[in-house]
Motif scaffolding. Structure first.
Motif, short mmCIF file in Angstrom:
data_model
loop_
_atom_site.label_atom_id
_atom_site.label_comp_id
_atom_site.label_asym_id
_atom_site.label_seq_id
_atom_site.Cartn_x
_atom_site.Cartn_y
_atom_site.Cartn_z
N PHE A 178 -6.45 0.38 0.90
CA PHE A 178 -5.48 1.25 0.23
C PHE A 178 -5.81 2.72 0.47
CE2 PHE A 178 -4.60 3.70 -3.72
CZ PHE A 178 -3.22 3.70 -3.65
N LEU A 179 -7.07 3.09 0.28
CA LEU A 179 -7.49 4.48 0.50
C LEU A 179 -7.34 4.86 1.97
CD1 LEU A 179 -10.66 4.47 -1.76
CD2 LEU A 179 -8.57 5.79 -2.17
N ARG A 180 -7.68 3.92 2.86
CA ARG A 180 -7.56 4.18 4.29
C ARG A 180 -6.09 4.41 4.67
NH1 ARG A 180 -9.67 -0.35 6.02
NH2 ARG A 180 -11.80 0.34 5.69
N TYR A 181 -5.21 3.59 4.06
CA TYR A 181 -3.79 3.78 4.31
C TYR A 181 -3.34 5.17 3.86
CZ TYR A 181 1.20 3.64 4.09
OH TYR A 181 2.51 3.99 4.28
N GLY A 182 -3.77 5.57 2.65
CA GLY A 182 -3.38 6.88 2.14
C GLY A 182 -3.86 8.01 3.04
N ILE A 183 -5.07 7.90 3.57
CA ILE A 183 -5.61 8.91 4.48
C ILE A 183 -4.74 9.03 5.71
CG2 ILE A 183 -7.55 9.45 6.01
CD1 ILE A 183 -9.36 8.10 3.81
N ASN A 184 -4.40 7.89 6.31
CA ASN A 184 -3.59 7.91 7.52
C ASN A 184 -2.16 8.38 7.25
OD1 ASN A 184 -5.20 6.85 9.87
ND2 ASN A 184 -5.59 5.20 8.43
N PHE A 185 -1.61 7.99 6.11
CA PHE A 185 -0.25 8.42 5.77
C PHE A 185 -0.19 9.94 5.61
CE2 PHE A 185 3.08 9.35 2.61
CZ PHE A 185 4.18 8.82 3.28
N PHE A 237 0.83 -1.20 0.00
CA PHE A 237 0.00 0.00 0.00
C PHE A 237 0.87 1.25 0.00
CE2 PHE A 237 -3.68 -2.35 2.28
CZ PHE A 237 -4.13 -2.83 1.07
N HIS A 238 1.93 1.24 0.81
CA HIS A 238 2.80 2.41 0.88
C HIS A 238 3.43 2.70 -0.47
CE1 HIS A 238 5.71 5.28 2.36
NE2 HIS A 238 6.67 4.58 1.79
N ASN A 239 4.02 1.68 -1.07
CA ASN A 239 4.69 1.89 -2.35
C ASN A 239 3.70 2.34 -3.43
OD1 ASN A 239 7.13 1.10 -1.23
ND2 ASN A 239 6.82 -1.06 -1.76
N GLN A 240 2.53 1.70 -3.45
CA GLN A 240 1.52 2.06 -4.44
C GLN A 240 1.03 3.49 -4.24
OE1 GLN A 240 -1.04 -1.51 -3.68
NE2 GLN A 240 -1.38 -1.40 -5.87
#
Length: 377
Positions: free
Chosen positions: A288-295, A251-254
């Motif tokens: 994936f979207l949730r990861y992006g929000i938190n990042f 998820f991070h890399n994407q």
């Protein structure tokens, strides 16, 4: 399901056990807790404790005939009602009981999205229909067969529409030794006529350390990996387990690659990313979207000078520090808003290819606006 199998919630467990010991068992109780808090698992463990033939001071025995049947969700005095995706007007929860048992035994921290995956849901809306209400009334009109109590666990009463009023009489005046355990996430969406007839038990979200320790002890995660997942899951064990299964490295890399493409306005390459994202599957898209929000929220902390509050592993922290140099808080917040809207629409079965393309264009638009504003100043 035994209390000892449930993560945290020690105060709630003790309250439930004490209600049995002190003979203060209310006939209609509402377990109200956020997703991933374990409210459904608590209701099942409570029902098992009530029916246990050899109750221990802090839990059911797990070995008597009643407990063995409960562990398979096959006790004759245990009934379930839940939202489903009816194919026919006379479908009821019992139509899908085998899938329900399989889903709950596989993951007691069940979410509606996970449950949907066990059914041929297609694009149907989940609900608890009038046929199910009539079936509940019929099932609970009989006395218990084996245990002291006949128990109905109704998961997500938010999906009871006005048809739920058919249950009012039996909830208010049930047969002797008949219990209703309602398990809900959103109090505002429950019929007031039902809400007023239940005893409320508020279940809090799990704590950071409870999730972290669980991931280390039960899933053999490193302290660093468990800490990251525990922080990003925000008290939701369902999300933590999903992140554990899918892995955050990809998820991070994407996500970072996606942002770079948007910053560079790489049209053709963005279309390639959209094709890839559209094939990830709905749960992975949401994670994936949730990861992006938190990042991006972590990036906002860096931009605000609150480095001590950032919870990212070294590699991701280094990326966030570099990204913070090219980003502003308003831009990060704008992208977060777009990701939150996308998450909302993914939950409602939006076309992922159209959705990710639209979000990409919106991010490019936000970046262009930020660049113009900087040039004007």
């Amino acid at each position: 399901m035994q209390f000892k199998q449930i993560v945290g919630q020690d105060a709630i467990k003790q309250r439930l056990i004490n209600s049995v010991k002190e003979n203060r068992v209310s006939h209609a109780q509402l377990f109200l807790g956020p997703a991933g808090s374990g409210s459904l698992a608590l209701a099942v463990a409570y029902a098992q404790y009530l029916s246990c033939e050899d109750k221990q001071p802090e839990d059911s025995c797990g070995e008597c005939s009643s407990c063995r049947k409960y562990q398979k969700l096959m006790h004759p005095d245990l009934h379930f009602s839940y939202p489903f995706f009816a194919k026919h007007k006379d479908d009821t929860a019992i139509t899908f009981i085998e899938q329900w048992r399989e889903a709950f035994i596989a993951n007691p921290y069940l979410s509606l999205d996970t449950w949907r995956g066990y059914l041929e849901a297609e694009n149907k809306q989940a609900n608890i229909n009038i046929a199910e209400c009539h079936q509940i009334i019929k099932k609970l009109s009989f006395k218990p067969f084996e245990s002291a109590y006949k128990i109905l666990i109704l998961w997500l009463p938010e999906y009871l529409d006005k048809e739920g009023n058919a249950l009012l009489k039996i909830i208010e005046e049930p047969q002797p030794n008949t219990l209703f355990l309602l398990v809900a996430q959103n109090q505002d969406q429950i019929l007031n006529t039902i809400l007023s007839r239940t005893q409320l038990i508020k279940i809090p979200a799990l704590g950071y350390h409870e999730i972290k320790d669980f991931l280390v002890e039960k899933h053999h995660q490193t302290d660093e990996a468990a800490a990251q997942i525990a922080y990003l899951s925000n008290g939701n064990l369902t999300e933590a387990l999903a992140m554990l299964q899918d892995g955050n490295d990809s998820f991070h890399n994407q996500f970072v690659q996606w942002l770079r493409l948007c910053f560079g306005n790489k049209g053709i390459e963005i279309v390639g990313f959209v094709d890839q994202a559209s094939k990830m599957g709905r749960e992975n898209q949401k994670n994936f979207l949730r990861y992006g929000i938190n990042f991006l929220r972590e990036c906002c902390l860096l931009l605000s000078g609150a480095e001590n509050l950032v919870h990212l592993p070294p590699g991701e922290l280094e990326t966030a520090q570099r990204m913070a140099k090219a980003m502003s808080i308003p831009l990060a917040q704008g992208i977060i808003n777009e990701l939150e809207k996308a998450h909302y629409h993914i939950e409602r079965n939006a076309n992922p290819k159209i959705l990710f393309l639209d979000v990409s264009l919106q991010i490019i638009k936000l970046i262009s606006l930020t660049i113009r504003q900087k040039a004007d100043t």
